[in-house]
Scaffold this motif. Sequence first.
Motif, PDB file in Angstrom:
ATOM      1  N   PHE A 262      73.695  12.754 -13.932  1.00 35.46           N
ATOM      2  CA  PHE A 262      74.825  13.264 -13.133  1.00 35.46           C
ATOM      3  C   PHE A 262      74.423  14.345 -12.135  1.00 35.46           C
ATOM      4  CE2 PHE A 262      77.194  12.511 -17.381  1.00 35.46           C
ATOM      5  CZ  PHE A 262      77.335  11.154 -17.107  1.00 35.46           C
ATOM      6  N   GLY A 263      73.187  14.869 -12.226  1.00 34.46           N
ATOM      7  CA  GLY A 263      72.795  15.958 -11.325  1.00 34.46           C
ATOM      8  C   GLY A 263      73.555  17.236 -11.625  1.00 34.46           C
ATOM      9  N   ARG A 264      73.893  17.461 -12.895  1.00 35.65           N
ATOM     10  CA  ARG A 264      74.549  18.717 -13.279  1.00 35.65           C
ATOM     11  C   ARG A 264      74.216  19.017 -14.740  1.00 35.65           C
ATOM     12  NH1 ARG A 264      79.251  15.255 -13.791  1.00 35.65           N
ATOM     13  NH2 ARG A 264      79.873  15.177 -15.985  1.00 35.65           N
ATOM     14  N   TYR A 265      74.226  20.315 -15.096  1.00 34.09           N
ATOM     15  CA  TYR A 265      74.020  20.727 -16.492  1.00 34.09           C
ATOM     16  C   TYR A 265      75.368  20.723 -17.215  1.00 34.09           C
ATOM     17  CZ  TYR A 265      69.228  22.431 -15.650  1.00 34.09           C
ATOM     18  OH  TYR A 265      67.894  22.524 -15.373  1.00 34.09           O
ATOM     19  N   PRO A 266      75.353  20.570 -18.549  1.00 34.45           N
ATOM     20  CA  PRO A 266      76.605  20.712 -19.301  1.00 34.45           C
ATOM     21  C   PRO A 266      77.187  22.121 -19.098  1.00 34.45           C
ATOM     22  CG  PRO A 266      74.861  19.824 -20.715  1.00 34.45           C
ATOM     23  CD  PRO A 266      74.212  20.265 -19.431  1.00 34.45           C
ATOM     24  N   ALA A 267      78.494  22.208 -19.031  1.00 36.34           N
ATOM     25  CA  ALA A 267      79.151  23.505 -18.777  1.00 36.34           C
ATOM     26  C   ALA A 267      78.811  24.514 -19.875  1.00 36.34           C
ATOM     27  CB  ALA A 267      80.660  23.289 -18.717  1.00 36.34           C
ATOM     28  N   GLU A 268      78.567  24.015 -21.096  1.00 34.64           N
ATOM     29  CA  GLU A 268      78.320  24.941 -22.207  1.00 34.64           C
ATOM     30  C   GLU A 268      77.022  25.746 -22.056  1.00 34.64           C
ATOM     31  OE1 GLU A 268      80.455  21.289 -23.991  1.00 34.64           O
ATOM     32  OE2 GLU A 268      78.999  21.715 -22.412  1.00 34.64           O
ATOM     33  N   MET A 269      76.084  25.306 -21.193  1.00 35.25           N
ATOM     34  CA  MET A 269      74.773  25.952 -21.157  1.00 35.25           C
ATOM     35  C   MET A 269      74.891  27.429 -20.746  1.00 35.25           C
ATOM     36  SD  MET A 269      73.256  23.446 -22.344  1.00 35.25           S
ATOM     37  CE  MET A 269      71.691  24.267 -22.588  1.00 35.25           C
ATOM     38  N   GLU A 270      75.805  27.728 -19.810  1.00 29.46           N
ATOM     39  CA  GLU A 270      75.960  29.138 -19.391  1.00 29.46           C
ATOM     40  C   GLU A 270      76.483  29.975 -20.555  1.00 29.46           C
ATOM     41  OE1 GLU A 270      77.624  28.590 -14.973  1.00 29.46           O
ATOM     42  OE2 GLU A 270      77.101  30.666 -15.548  1.00 29.46           O
ATOM     43  N   ALA A 271      77.389  29.406 -21.360  1.00 33.93           N
ATOM     44  CA  ALA A 271      77.921  30.149 -22.516  1.00 33.93           C
ATOM     45  C   ALA A 271      76.807  30.378 -23.527  1.00 33.93           C
ATOM     46  CB  ALA A 271      79.055  29.354 -23.150  1.00 33.93           C
ATOM     47  N   ILE A 272      75.914  29.418 -23.659  1.00 39.79           N
ATOM     48  CA  ILE A 272      74.829  29.540 -24.650  1.00 39.79           C
ATOM     49  C   ILE A 272      73.799  30.582 -24.221  1.00 39.79           C
ATOM     50  CG2 ILE A 272      72.845  28.300 -25.630  1.00 39.79           C
ATOM     51  CD1 ILE A 272      74.668  25.770 -25.607  1.00 39.79           C
ATOM     52  N   PHE A 273      73.369  30.521 -22.939  1.00 34.90           N
ATOM     53  CA  PHE A 273      72.289  31.407 -22.508  1.00 34.90           C
ATOM     54  C   PHE A 273      72.773  32.676 -21.811  1.00 34.90           C
ATOM     55  CE2 PHE A 273      68.472  29.379 -23.791  1.00 34.90           C
ATOM     56  CZ  PHE A 273      68.771  28.026 -23.899  1.00 34.90           C
ATOM     57  N   GLY A 274      74.087  32.732 -21.486  1.00 37.17           N
ATOM     58  CA  GLY A 274      74.629  33.958 -20.889  1.00 37.17           C
ATOM     59  C   GLY A 274      73.885  34.351 -19.623  1.00 37.17           C
ATOM     60  N   THR A 275      73.511  35.628 -19.533  1.00 36.94           N
ATOM     61  CA  THR A 275      72.881  36.140 -18.304  1.00 36.94           C
ATOM     62  C   THR A 275      71.494  35.537 -18.098  1.00 36.94           C
ATOM     63  OG1 THR A 275      72.049  37.962 -19.620  1.00 36.94           O
ATOM     64  CG2 THR A 275      74.102  38.336 -18.399  1.00 36.94           C
ATOM     65  N   ALA A 276      70.922  34.917 -19.166  1.00 32.96           N
ATOM     66  CA  ALA A 276      69.584  34.305 -19.020  1.00 32.96           C
ATOM     67  C   ALA A 276      69.678  32.972 -18.284  1.00 32.96           C
ATOM     68  CB  ALA A 276      68.945  34.085 -20.395  1.00 32.96           C
ATOM     69  N   TRP A 277      70.918  32.465 -18.066  1.00 36.57           N
ATOM     70  CA  TRP A 277      71.065  31.178 -17.381  1.00 36.57           C
ATOM     71  C   TRP A 277      71.033  31.398 -15.873  1.00 36.57           C
ATOM     72  CZ3 TRP A 277      70.402  26.459 -19.083  1.00 36.57           C
ATOM     73  CH2 TRP A 277      70.781  25.364 -18.270  1.00 36.57           C
ATOM     74  N   PRO A 278      70.023  30.820 -15.171  1.00 36.16           N
ATOM     75  CA  PRO A 278      69.876  31.090 -13.731  1.00 36.16           C
ATOM     76  C   PRO A 278      71.020  30.484 -12.917  1.00 36.16           C
ATOM     77  CG  PRO A 278      67.873  30.129 -14.682  1.00 36.16           C
ATOM     78  CD  PRO A 278      68.969  29.948 -15.685  1.00 36.16           C
ATOM     79  N   GLU A 279      71.154  30.979 -11.706  1.00 32.35           N
ATOM     80  CA  GLU A 279      72.064  30.368 -10.737  1.00 32.35           C
ATOM     81  C   GLU A 279      71.317  29.210 -10.061  1.00 32.35           C
ATOM     82  OE1 GLU A 279      75.324  32.426 -11.441  1.00 32.35           O
ATOM     83  OE2 GLU A 279      75.259  31.229  -9.594  1.00 32.35           O
ATOM     84  N   TYR A 280      71.933  28.029  -9.969  1.00 31.46           N
ATOM     85  CA  TYR A 280      71.284  26.902  -9.275  1.00 31.46           C
ATOM     86  C   TYR A 280      72.155  26.484  -8.094  1.00 31.46           C
ATOM     87  CZ  TYR A 280      68.360  26.528 -13.445  1.00 31.46           C
ATOM     88  OH  TYR A 280      67.490  26.793 -14.466  1.00 31.46           O
ATOM     89  N   SER A 281      71.506  26.210  -6.975  1.00 29.31           N
ATOM     90  CA  SER A 281      72.255  25.703  -5.808  1.00 29.31           C
ATOM     91  C   SER A 281      72.592  24.235  -6.040  1.00 29.31           C
ATOM     92  CB  SER A 281      71.377  25.827  -4.547  1.00 29.31           C
ATOM     93  OG  SER A 281      70.295  24.905  -4.642  1.00 29.31           O
ATOM     94  N   ALA A 282      73.527  23.739  -5.253  1.00 28.91           N
ATOM     95  CA  ALA A 282      73.934  22.331  -5.372  1.00 28.91           C
ATOM     96  C   ALA A 282      72.732  21.417  -5.122  1.00 28.91           C
ATOM     97  CB  ALA A 282      75.046  22.030  -4.371  1.00 28.91           C
ATOM     98  N   SER A 283      71.878  21.795  -4.174  1.00 28.38           N
ATOM     99  CA  SER A 283      70.732  20.918  -3.867  1.00 28.38           C
ATOM    100  C   SER A 283      69.695  20.963  -4.998  1.00 28.38           C
ATOM    101  CB  SER A 283      70.070  21.344  -2.549  1.00 28.38           C
ATOM    102  OG  SER A 283      69.561  22.657  -2.675  1.00 28.38           O
ATOM    103  N   GLU A 284      69.539  22.123  -5.634  1.00 30.90           N
ATOM    104  CA  GLU A 284      68.603  22.203  -6.776  1.00 30.90           C
ATOM    105  C   GLU A 284      69.089  21.309  -7.912  1.00 30.90           C
ATOM    106  OE1 GLU A 284      68.750  26.501  -7.185  1.00 30.90           O
ATOM    107  OE2 GLU A 284      66.550  26.575  -7.082  1.00 30.90           O
TER     108      GLU A 284
END
Length: 453
Positions: A262-284
């Motif tokens: 799908f070209g996207r991560y599961p929404a839960e990943m930010e909740a799991i890693f919190g501030t350790a989860w990087p920001e990704y651009s749409a193209s990345e």
Amino acid sequence: MNEQAPEMPTDSPPSGFLWGAATSSYQIEGSPLADGAGPSIWHRFAHTPGRVLNGDTGDIACDHYRRWREDVTLMASLGLNAYRFSVAWGRILPEGTGRVNQPGLDFYRHLVDALLEQGIEPMLTLYHWDLPEALDARGGWASDASPGWFADYARILYRALGDRVRLWITLNEPWVITAGGYLFGDLAPGHRSQSETPIVAHNLLRAHAAALASGRAEGIERIGLAVNLEPQYPASPLADDIAATARRDAFINRWFLDPVFFGRYPAEMEAIFGTAWPEYSASELDALRAPPDFIGVNYYSRSVVRADPTEQPVGARRVRQDARPHTAMDWEVYPQGLTHILAWIQGRYGNPPVYITENGAAFDDPPPVAGRLHDRQRVAYLRSHLRAASRALRRGVDLRGYFAWSLLDNFEWSYGYAKRFGLVRVDPVDRQRLIKDSGRFYRDAIRRYEGRA
Ligand SMILES: OC[C@@H]1[C@@H](O)[C@H](O)[C@@H](O)c2[nH]c(CCc3ccccc3)c[n+]21
């Protein structure tokens, strides 16, 4: 009832169904530095005191690097029509990049030619955890350059073997590479870093996409991704347990498949890693979309899940099902989970072609008696899981093959040789091979399913 009779539904599988067994380079080959090979992170990890049970290493393992002809004969005697193995990157590129080590390429070419002579279809895994030590010294999978290293390595193998190997897998279990090697630290390279973990996962996804693209450029048509999948079931209907189950499902089952499809991560990943989860651009994120030609499913067990804030980073833990049988790895025997996870793939990712690229069990085998090894629990495990696969076929899952883990008792990572998954016993002293009852059962099941019994 004949113990060996596979008493399974004999509705025959699709024509061309592959019946195989699986192994990996560091776990079976031995001779890690022979003929110009460069050391891997597992060579260093296993030789680091305290990392592997009993101080076991892959220095000899099953001695397959020298006994490979005998092992191909063994596969033919089991009636296999396919064999999944992995290439040790350091045999091909001792420094990870640059100079090619021809004797390393020759080893795998001879193995593939011997398999083809026996009518056994090779399935080649490009990476099954044994990164060259020289690349780990340059940052390993945490390095932004790692996808390029991997694509270059893959291209060398596509060019060398692409005329005779038709089934390729880029990575074996990116989740385990990431979680085992960089988060929990029980596998090489043994890091424990929440900040490094999402970066490694992202680089592995980029590496898969780059190797898929370089394969396409070389005219390779069937390139898959092998993932460990473990269906997650809530321990109770409580909202906290339902939410914890969804997080663990994202963490184990969707973290890598959603990006490639799908070209996207599961929404839960930010909740799991919190501030350790990087920001990704749409193209990345879109650059991660690299749907494989097939999914390799490595299935062993399920998890029943309860919320537990002390279990970080997911805030969930597995609840042991004491009333049910477990393997020597303390994994619940749950064949229904195989049917469920195959149906889940069918529904979520558009019924892609699937191979079961690993399924099997470790049990404390009894000693051989009069040349026979009666591993009854492994026979029962195989029988129940072949039936579960058959149920998935009846539900219209595009299942193309089954590979038992493993052909041989071998080096079980941080457990060393203490855990044995083989259809064939390997003697700890002289490495003599002995086909177990489970190997005989599998041979008979193949004949029965193929209508030759
Ligand atoms: O543990 C048995 C096998 C390994 O020997 C294979 O190399 C590896 O591909 C593999 N994956 C899994 C399932 C995921 C898993 C790996 C390690 C620890 C726990 C679960 C089980 N196995």
